[in-house]
Scaffold this motif. Sequence first.
Motif, short mmCIF file in Angstrom:
data_model
loop_
_atom_site.label_atom_id
_atom_site.label_comp_id
_atom_site.label_asym_id
_atom_site.label_seq_id
_atom_site.Cartn_x
_atom_site.Cartn_y
_atom_site.Cartn_z
N GLN A 1 22.23 29.81 59.59
CA GLN A 1 22.85 31.04 58.84
C GLN A 1 24.09 31.25 58.55
O GLN A 1 24.54 32.24 58.77
N CYS B 1 20.04 23.64 66.42
CA CYS B 1 20.44 24.11 65.81
C CYS B 1 20.01 22.99 63.91
O CYS B 1 20.25 22.84 62.82
N ARG C 1 28.59 39.11 64.20
CA ARG C 1 28.54 38.66 62.27
C ARG C 1 28.03 36.46 62.59
O ARG C 1 27.62 35.78 62.61
N ALA D 1 25.39 35.74 65.23
CA ALA D 1 24.63 35.71 64.27
C ALA D 1 24.12 34.46 63.18
O ALA D 1 22.73 33.72 63.82
N ALA D 2 25.40 34.02 63.46
CA ALA D 2 24.92 32.75 62.46
C ALA D 2 25.29 31.11 63.38
O ALA D 2 24.48 30.15 63.35
N VAL E 1 20.22 27.00 72.08
CA VAL E 1 19.99 27.67 70.11
C VAL E 1 21.23 27.08 69.54
O VAL E 1 20.42 26.05 68.50
N GLY F 1 21.08 25.82 56.84
CA GLY F 1 21.79 27.55 56.34
C GLY F 1 22.68 27.20 55.92
O GLY F 1 23.37 28.16 55.52
N THR G 1 22.84 30.86 66.24
CA THR G 1 22.04 30.99 66.48
C THR G 1 21.16 30.54 65.39
O THR G 1 19.57 30.31 65.61
N SER G 2 21.12 31.31 64.39
CA SER G 2 20.03 31.04 62.82
C SER G 2 20.56 29.81 62.65
O SER G 2 19.68 30.24 61.47
#
Length: 438
Positions: free
Chosen positions: A96, A23, A87, A90-91, A19, A28, A93-94
Amino acid sequence: MRILRAATVTATVTALAAVAAGCGGGSGFGGGGSDDSPTSLTYWASNQGPNVEADKKILGPELKKFEQRTGIKVELEVIPWPELLNRILAATTSGQGPDVLNIGNTWSASLQATGALLSWDRKNFAAIGGRDRFLAPALEATGAAGKDPAAVPLYSLAYALYYNKRMFQEAGISKPPATWDELVADGKRISRDGKWGLGAEGGQLTNNIHQAFALGKQHGADFFDSAGRPTFTSDGAVAAVKQYIDFMAKDKIIAPGNAEYGQNQSLRDFATGRTAMVLWQAAATTFSADGMQPGDWGVAPVPVPSGTPGTGRQINSMLAGINIAVFKNTRNLRGAQKFVRFMTSDTEQRLLNKAYGSIPPVKAAQRDPAFSRKDTKVLRETLTRSAAPLPQIAGESQFETSVGTAIKDLFADAAAGHPVTTASVKARLAKAQQQMAQ
């Protein structure tokens, strides 16, 4: 890395890597402005002080100083350790997340495998003054062997034995223990009338790993073979974990309630005179925050079987610390590099590591007399002579979760009065090894 309650990792590193690789340009990321003219940066700092507010007070004036020098405003968020790894994952993968962030050095290879972090090749190191400024041991915990580091050392830490001088004096103990047999004997002399010899945080997975890893080295175990395959059920690994659990189950120098302890609870017991010894990283600021005076405690190297810490089976600490990293798809790469250079400058290294009680990984900063006091000297000598990095492999965070949980469950067995045997320890570790393969 700073002690933390290990977060539950909900995605595999392989999936994260796939993932993160997709990106792209990082829409983000970044705190505003372009790479040609960065105006702000976002920074996730790890909680190094007694609490988040203490970190803000320490870091705030330094970030303002950076803004005055560069015109770049740093938007700070201090993230507690129990939340930090999730956290970050998550960053990745997203897309953000921050421009710059702190990571526990044990996570370096795992996060490196996601492909989300900037690699510190020769060119990037040159932008912050060069690789040679940093201590070689600290660089060993910045990513997988043979690859450019995924992060830069920021604060170096090692474990020490902290002991309560008054409680030792009352028990007729004249000096801190140098061997484990001495520690158990001292602990038994103290463990009565509601007081205990040694503190632990059995509910904190990463602390469990740190203790088991150092003991494993003393038993000739690495927990992984040369190919990175888990060897959790080796005789040395089983003996190391059993020795740690036996401080509660057999020796009865750790209170049963410690089986459920989380972040910093054992430090509060130590500071308030309920526990005489604790194995910890830099803890002076936390003890002081809990009302303990600097003269109330002493610091000594973590015991080893021979009584003399060193290499090989005399390792007495994992090589702990915090690294600073940059998301490679930040829009403010130049600003991020300037910020990393600022945070790792000789001046900031002296100031920040003194504030946190840690040791500068920058060579020149260690010349400050503050790092030659008895407490910091013990940590500094441990880092250079008798500490070893946790395995720098992609599955390291899974190792923390699986084996850390096995140790937590064994502490729960001991607290409940259930027998803890070589067979039961091996069975828990076998389950952890199976989880690594899933």
